[in-house]
Design a protein around this motif. Sequence first.
Motif, PDB file in Angstrom:
ATOM      1  N   ASP A 128      87.226  79.456  32.863  1.00 17.11           N
ATOM      2  CA  ASP A 128      87.509  78.385  33.807  1.00 17.11           C
ATOM      3  C   ASP A 128      86.179  77.666  34.027  1.00 17.11           C
ATOM      4  N   PRO A 129      86.067  76.400  33.660  1.00  9.87           N
ATOM      5  CA  PRO A 129      84.785  75.701  33.779  1.00  9.87           C
ATOM      6  C   PRO A 129      84.184  75.727  35.175  1.00  9.87           C
ATOM      7  N   GLU A 130      85.032  75.907  36.178  1.00 13.39           N
ATOM      8  CA  GLU A 130      84.542  75.898  37.557  1.00 13.39           C
ATOM      9  C   GLU A 130      84.145  77.283  38.057  1.00 13.39           C
ATOM     10  N   ARG A 131      84.921  78.319  37.670  1.00 13.26           N
ATOM     11  CA  ARG A 131      84.740  79.628  38.293  1.00 13.26           C
ATOM     12  C   ARG A 131      84.429  80.770  37.334  1.00 13.26           C
ATOM     13  N   PHE A 132      84.751  80.598  36.051  1.00 12.29           N
ATOM     14  CA  PHE A 132      84.616  81.727  35.123  1.00 12.29           C
ATOM     15  C   PHE A 132      84.162  81.188  33.769  1.00 12.29           C
ATOM     16  N   ARG A 133      82.861  81.332  33.498  1.00 11.96           N
ATOM     17  CA  ARG A 133      82.291  80.728  32.295  1.00 11.96           C
ATOM     18  C   ARG A 133      81.825  81.806  31.326  1.00 11.96           C
ATOM     19  N   LEU A 134      82.237  81.665  30.073  1.00 10.69           N
ATOM     20  CA  LEU A 134      81.854  82.588  29.014  1.00 10.69           C
ATOM     21  C   LEU A 134      80.785  81.949  28.145  1.00 10.69           C
ATOM     22  N   TYR A 135      79.696  82.685  27.908  1.00  5.61           N
ATOM     23  CA  TYR A 135      78.617  82.200  27.063  1.00  5.61           C
ATOM     24  C   TYR A 135      78.462  83.131  25.864  1.00  5.61           C
ATOM     25  N   ASN A 136      78.602  82.577  24.679  1.00 10.15           N
ATOM     26  CA  ASN A 136      78.287  83.333  23.475  1.00 10.15           C
ATOM     27  C   ASN A 136      76.785  83.176  23.248  1.00 10.15           C
ATOM     28  N   ALA A 137      76.014  84.112  23.795  1.00 10.77           N
ATOM     29  CA  ALA A 137      74.563  83.973  23.806  1.00 10.77           C
ATOM     30  C   ALA A 137      73.899  85.337  23.838  1.00 10.77           C
ATOM     31  N   ASP A 138      72.617  85.333  23.534  1.00 11.65           N
ATOM     32  CA  ASP A 138      71.784  86.530  23.600  1.00 11.65           C
ATOM     33  C   ASP A 138      71.318  86.700  25.040  1.00 11.65           C
ATOM     34  N   ALA A 139      71.591  87.859  25.633  1.00 12.30           N
ATOM     35  CA  ALA A 139      71.190  88.093  27.025  1.00 12.30           C
ATOM     36  C   ALA A 139      69.681  87.945  27.215  1.00 12.30           C
ATOM     37  N   VAL A 140      68.910  88.349  26.211  1.00 12.49           N
ATOM     38  CA  VAL A 140      67.449  88.248  26.302  1.00 12.49           C
ATOM     39  C   VAL A 140      67.024  86.804  26.528  1.00 12.49           C
ATOM     40  N   GLU A 141      67.667  85.877  25.817  1.00  9.64           N
ATOM     41  CA  GLU A 141      67.322  84.463  25.952  1.00  9.64           C
ATOM     42  C   GLU A 141      67.953  83.850  27.194  1.00  9.64           C
ATOM     43  N   PHE A 142      69.161  84.263  27.520  1.00  9.15           N
ATOM     44  CA  PHE A 142      69.868  83.679  28.664  1.00  9.15           C
ATOM     45  C   PHE A 142      69.094  83.895  29.964  1.00  9.15           C
TER      46      PHE A 142
END
Length: 256
Positions: free
Chosen positions: A100-114
Amino acid sequence: YDDGEGYLQMVFLDDDEIPLVQGMMNRNNPLDFKLEYTRQQVTAALSVDPMPSRVLVLGLGVGAIPRTLRALYPELTVDVVEIEMKVIKAAVSYFKLRDDPERFRLYNADAVEFVKRNESKGAYDVVFMDAYNAQGIPEVLRTREFYDDMLSCVRPNGLLSINLINDTQGADTVLDYAQDYLVDPLLIRTQESENMAIFGVKKDSLTETISTSRILERMKERAVAVDRRMMLPYALGPQVSRTERLDAVRERNFDW
């Protein structure tokens, strides 16, 4: 796959063909994730004051932690970071996870960089650390640099909560970090496995002193409110009753 007891299980094989269980969910009750560690993490969040409005979850699995938190706190904003796209795809395709763009956002990313990003600094009331491979906590997620960056994402008086499997690679290092970085960290152990929640407030962000007994009272009061309303398919009260100070547990268990 279906475990034969009504639970859908997410399992992947690592590069060495070692199975890694990412989580489970009841087909008929989307808030029943069976594995007790989810209950520990949700219980840890009860210690935050005021109640959280924005949280960060490092590691997705089937989305058990963010979904449970959003069921309890509908106005909560949750950011989830997952490095493996196959985990995100499985969670969406088979476990009905929806962002959900407002409340629940998923990021396909490296936690180290995030956690290094400027916009992440001081942005979260709670950070949940729940990232594993088949051997344990990846080496890049158990360095002091990573912990410095991760804790910089927590607001003053905010909380870090770690899902720790005690008999896996990197567990001792994380226990040491918890005592180095957090104020009187607490621990909740499961009855069924080696999982435990390690949680507490970052030392240099504490703006007021509060006793462990008062934190436990707050957790108990909030757990009673949740349990009375039967908001979840299990009670949080038993988790609060098993909460202890990490230093006391480590003193009793000299092999830690």
